[in-house]
Design an enzyme around this catalytic site. Structure first.
Site, short mmCIF file in Angstrom:
data_model
loop_
_atom_site.label_atom_id
_atom_site.label_comp_id
_atom_site.label_asym_id
_atom_site.label_seq_id
_atom_site.Cartn_x
_atom_site.Cartn_y
_atom_site.Cartn_z
N ARG A 76 -4.65 23.60 3.56
CA ARG A 76 -3.39 23.25 2.87
C ARG A 76 -3.00 24.38 1.91
NH1 ARG A 76 -1.90 22.69 -2.83
NH2 ARG A 76 -0.24 21.13 -2.97
N VAL A 77 -1.74 24.76 1.93
CA VAL A 77 -1.24 25.77 0.99
C VAL A 77 -0.16 25.13 0.14
CG1 VAL A 77 -0.06 27.99 0.77
CG2 VAL A 77 -1.75 27.66 2.59
N GLY A 78 -0.22 25.36 -1.17
CA GLY A 78 0.74 24.76 -2.09
C GLY A 78 1.92 25.67 -2.38
N THR B 226 -3.01 24.67 -12.45
CA THR B 226 -2.64 26.00 -11.92
C THR B 226 -2.54 26.89 -13.16
OG1 THR B 226 -1.45 25.33 -9.91
CG2 THR B 226 -0.62 27.27 -10.99
N1 ASP Z 1 1.11 23.49 -7.73
C1 ASP Z 1 -0.29 23.50 -7.37
C2 ASP Z 1 -0.42 23.21 -5.91
O1 ASP Z 1 0.25 22.33 -5.42
C3 ASP Z 1 -1.11 22.53 -8.15
C4 ASP Z 1 -0.73 22.34 -9.58
O2 ASP Z 1 -0.11 23.18 -10.19
O3 ASP Z 1 -1.10 21.34 -10.17
O4 ASP Z 1 -1.22 23.83 -5.27
#
Ligand code: ASP
Length: 324
Positions: A210-212, A182
């Site tokens: 899917r939403v993070g 990210t």
């Molecule tokens: N936090 C991000 C998500 O879950 C992925 C990441 O930062 O590695 O979409």
């Protein structure tokens, strides 16, 4: 790393390029230099804004745009793929002056998803727009769009194929760099205002739709002038369940913890045992910066008034890479 303080009216900017770093055993000197260069470019983009008396919001936005443009990082160009072979990007921005916030989720098209989040904040009357309707809003706002070929990278496409093959064979993926990443920035400007910005392609082979945590205000992104600005990276589902970014602000507000105490408590003592591998970057109103992570590394950097661009990848002190 211990936090450091910005005195008086000095500014501070911290960035991250994700906690899913390449394993040290697989890192080459060329790749390492490329990551440091990408981080330096983003730090400098934000530094120019802050040195010119600009706002924390503009600086965080500029730094994240530079990281989105860099294909090495999982956001904008170079975003990871869903299990269906598509890119679905999430982004959020928050202004610590009044807690105004904007976010988008599940989109592919705008060249800089962070500008889409900013447009939502400034022109929609809403906080979060998703999918096709978010894209229509971005078109109306006149944002620059790109074709799928612009966002494509061979490396992320291969990561998807490897992940799908491992899933089928029941193998456990140990390589964090294949899983996620990210980008984000937090800033404190010369007027003491805070802002945070986060942008991501999410997790490799995530389910479509899917939403993070990144676009969820209080989970992956937070800013309020009374406490801190936070941008997170890591296993989003866990960060959402623990309201990670807001938890740091709450610990400062209600438990009187310092930025570093609160950040470490959340990343090391709370998220890690819950399986939430990752890290956060945070800055408070005094300009203290904290960058804890609970995994093998986090692409990250800091710049202050003196203009030194300090960057790091693994668990070691940050360096002025081009002078090192
Ligand atoms: N936090 C991000 C998500 O879950 C992925 C990441 O930062 O590695 O979409």
């Amino acid at each position: 790393m211990p936090s450091t303080t910005t005195p008086g009216n000095d500014f501070a900017l911290a960035i991250h390029g994700g906690a899913g770093t390449i394993l040290r055993s697989k890192m080459t000197p060329e790749r390492e230099a490329a990551y440091h260069t990408g981080l330096r470019r983003a730090l400098d983009a934000g530094r120019v804004v802050l040195a010119d008396n600009g706002s924390a919001l503009d600086a965080a936005t500029a730094a994240v745009m530079a990281l989105e443009d860099e294909p090495l990082f999982n956001a904008g160009r170079g975003a990871v793929y869903t299990s269906a072979g598509k890119q679905e990007m999430d982004a959020a921005v928050m202004d610590g002056r009044d807690r105004s916030a904007g976010a988008i989720a599940g989109i592919c098209g705008p060249r800089n998803p962070i500008l889409a989040a900013r447009a939502v904040m400034e022109h929609s009357g809403h906080v979060l727009l998703i999918g096709e309707s978010a894209l229509e809003f971005c078109r109306q706002q006149g944002l620059a769009f790109e074709e799928a070929t612009y966002f494509f990278t061979e490396q992320r496409w291969q990561a998807l194929q490897e992940t799908l093959a491992m899933r089928q064979s029941g193998a456990v993926d140990q390589d964090e760099s294949r899983k996620h990443g990210t980008v984000g920035a937090v800033a404190r400007d010369r007027h003491g205002n805070l802002a945070a910005a986060t942008s991501t392609g999410g997790m490799t082979a995530k389910a479509p739709g899917r939403v993070g945590d990144s676009p969820m205000i209080g989970a992956g992104t937070w800013a309020d002038n009374e406490t801190c600005a936070v941008s997170a990276t890591g296993h989003g589902e866990i960060f959402i369940r623990y309201a990670a970014a807001h938890e740091i602000a709450s610990r400062m507000r209600y438990a009187g913890q310092t930025l570093d105490q609160a950040s470490r408590a959340v990343v090391i003592d709370m998220l890690a045992p819950a399986g939430g591998s990752g890290g956060i970057i945070a800055v408070d109103r005094a300009g203290n910066v904290s960058l804890p992570f609970n995994c093998s590394g986090m692409y990250r950097g800091i710049v202050r008034q003196d203009g030194r661009l300090l960057t790091g990848i693994y668990d070691e002190p940050l360096v002025d890479f081009h002078k090192a």
